[in-house]
Scaffold this motif. Sequence first.
Motif, short mmCIF file in Angstrom:
data_model
loop_
_atom_site.label_atom_id
_atom_site.label_comp_id
_atom_site.label_asym_id
_atom_site.label_seq_id
_atom_site.Cartn_x
_atom_site.Cartn_y
_atom_site.Cartn_z
N TRP A 92 0.84 -1.19 0.00
CA TRP A 92 0.00 0.00 0.00
C TRP A 92 0.88 1.24 0.00
O TRP A 92 1.82 1.33 0.77
N PHE A 93 0.54 2.20 -0.87
CA PHE A 93 1.19 3.50 -0.80
C PHE A 93 0.54 4.30 0.32
O PHE A 93 -0.68 4.23 0.52
N GLY A 94 1.33 5.08 1.04
CA GLY A 94 0.80 5.85 2.16
C GLY A 94 -0.25 6.88 1.76
O GLY A 94 -1.35 6.91 2.33
N PRO A 95 0.02 7.75 0.78
CA PRO A 95 -0.98 8.75 0.38
C PRO A 95 -2.17 8.09 -0.32
O PRO A 95 -2.07 6.97 -0.85
N PHE A 96 -3.31 8.80 -0.35
CA PHE A 96 -4.43 8.35 -1.16
C PHE A 96 -3.95 8.18 -2.59
O PHE A 96 -3.10 8.96 -3.08
N ASN A 97 -4.48 7.20 -3.28
CA ASN A 97 -4.00 6.94 -4.64
C ASN A 97 -5.02 6.15 -5.44
O ASN A 97 -5.96 5.56 -4.87
N SER A 98 -4.83 6.13 -6.73
CA SER A 98 -5.66 5.31 -7.62
C SER A 98 -4.84 4.95 -8.85
O SER A 98 -3.90 5.67 -9.22
N SER A 99 -5.20 3.85 -9.48
CA SER A 99 -4.52 3.42 -10.70
C SER A 99 -5.41 3.68 -11.90
O SER A 99 -6.64 3.61 -11.80
N GLU A 100 -4.80 3.99 -13.03
CA GLU A 100 -5.58 4.15 -14.26
C GLU A 100 -6.04 2.78 -14.74
O GLU A 100 -5.50 1.74 -14.34
N THR A 101 -7.01 2.78 -15.64
CA THR A 101 -7.67 1.52 -16.02
C THR A 101 -7.07 0.85 -17.25
O THR A 101 -7.64 -0.11 -17.76
N THR A 102 -5.94 1.34 -17.73
CA THR A 102 -5.25 0.68 -18.83
C THR A 102 -3.97 0.04 -18.31
O THR A 102 -3.17 0.71 -17.65
N ILE A 103 -3.79 -1.24 -18.59
CA ILE A 103 -2.57 -1.95 -18.21
C ILE A 103 -1.80 -2.29 -19.47
O ILE A 103 -2.35 -2.83 -20.43
N GLU A 104 -0.51 -1.97 -19.48
CA GLU A 104 0.38 -2.35 -20.57
C GLU A 104 1.11 -3.62 -20.16
O GLU A 104 1.72 -3.69 -19.09
N TRP A 105 1.03 -4.64 -21.02
CA TRP A 105 1.68 -5.92 -20.77
C TRP A 105 2.92 -6.02 -21.64
O TRP A 105 2.85 -5.92 -22.87
N ARG A 106 4.07 -6.21 -21.00
CA ARG A 106 5.31 -6.45 -21.73
C ARG A 106 5.49 -7.97 -21.84
O ARG A 106 5.44 -8.68 -20.83
N ALA A 107 5.69 -8.45 -23.05
CA ALA A 107 5.76 -9.89 -23.28
C ALA A 107 6.89 -10.24 -24.23
O ALA A 107 7.21 -9.48 -25.15
N ALA A 108 7.49 -11.38 -23.99
CA ALA A 108 8.45 -11.98 -24.92
C ALA A 108 7.69 -13.05 -25.67
O ALA A 108 7.33 -14.08 -25.10
N GLY A 109 7.40 -12.81 -26.94
CA GLY A 109 6.52 -13.71 -27.68
C GLY A 109 5.13 -13.63 -27.08
O GLY A 109 4.56 -12.55 -26.92
N ALA A 110 4.61 -14.79 -26.66
CA ALA A 110 3.27 -14.83 -26.08
C ALA A 110 3.29 -14.85 -24.57
O ALA A 110 2.24 -14.97 -23.93
N LYS A 111 4.49 -14.72 -23.97
CA LYS A 111 4.61 -14.84 -22.52
C LYS A 111 4.84 -13.47 -21.87
O LYS A 111 5.94 -12.92 -21.95
N PRO A 112 3.82 -12.93 -21.20
CA PRO A 112 4.01 -11.65 -20.51
C PRO A 112 4.90 -11.82 -19.29
O PRO A 112 4.81 -12.82 -18.57
N PHE A 113 5.79 -10.85 -19.06
CA PHE A 113 6.68 -10.94 -17.91
C PHE A 113 6.57 -9.72 -17.00
O PHE A 113 7.13 -9.70 -15.90
N ALA A 114 5.85 -8.68 -17.43
CA ALA A 114 5.69 -7.49 -16.59
C ALA A 114 4.46 -6.70 -17.04
O ALA A 114 4.03 -6.82 -18.19
N ILE A 115 3.92 -5.93 -16.11
CA ILE A 115 2.88 -4.96 -16.47
C ILE A 115 3.37 -3.57 -16.08
O ILE A 115 4.19 -3.41 -15.18
N ILE A 116 2.85 -2.59 -16.80
CA ILE A 116 3.13 -1.18 -16.51
C ILE A 116 1.79 -0.48 -16.35
O ILE A 116 0.90 -0.63 -17.21
N GLN A 117 1.65 0.29 -15.29
CA GLN A 117 0.38 0.97 -15.04
C GLN A 117 0.65 2.36 -14.46
O GLN A 117 1.56 2.54 -13.66
#
Length: 201
Positions: A92-117
């Motif tokens: 949990w982040f200390g301050p109030f917060n919210s995430s945007e509703t689009t997730i970017e998936w980084r993948a090698a071929g068909a295998k995702p290894f990270a998300i960016i939000q």
Amino acid sequence: MMSRTTIRLTVLMICIGLNSAGAQSVGSTYTSTAPKDCRPIGKPSELDGSTTRACPGKAGLTVLIAEDDLRETVSVGRNRRQAAEEPAAKVWFGPFNSSETTIEWRAAGAKPFAIIQRWHIADNDDPDKQGRPNTKAMLVVTRLPPGPVCHVAYVDAIANPTANELARKAADDFARGFVCGKDEVKIIGTRGRAVELVTMR
């Protein structure tokens, strides 16, 4: 029998082919965590209005968004129960917060290894005209299975004009080898107010 020159050329072509394949294999796709695209888990809490929703991700993964006391957590797992047990679900982040509703998936071929939000972090020291805190934007890079799911890197979106590119490079360079619980979350690029807010002790 092939000559040495032929062998060298063959090896060179194989290496070039492998390098080209590697260079082309990593890319981005996107999914939504908007409430309309997700499934609510239970009912909002009558006590504080906290909510949880499960959203479809890539490669059969589930994204779990939990909101409590105006703070969110985002985790990923093979199912929502697994996602709820990951380290990312308990950060949990200390301050109030919210995430945007689009997730970017980084993948090698068909295998995702990270998300960016992209996240928005409330800055109580910067109120708007109504006295509510303005928010500061930050990108969060999160590693994916196999292995635990946890935050890998933070990129201040205001202090870094090329924040998206920095986040992708951080995902590509660090996510797969990052050891949750041992390695420290990396601050990528210029530290800005958003990063300051989430790393204050």
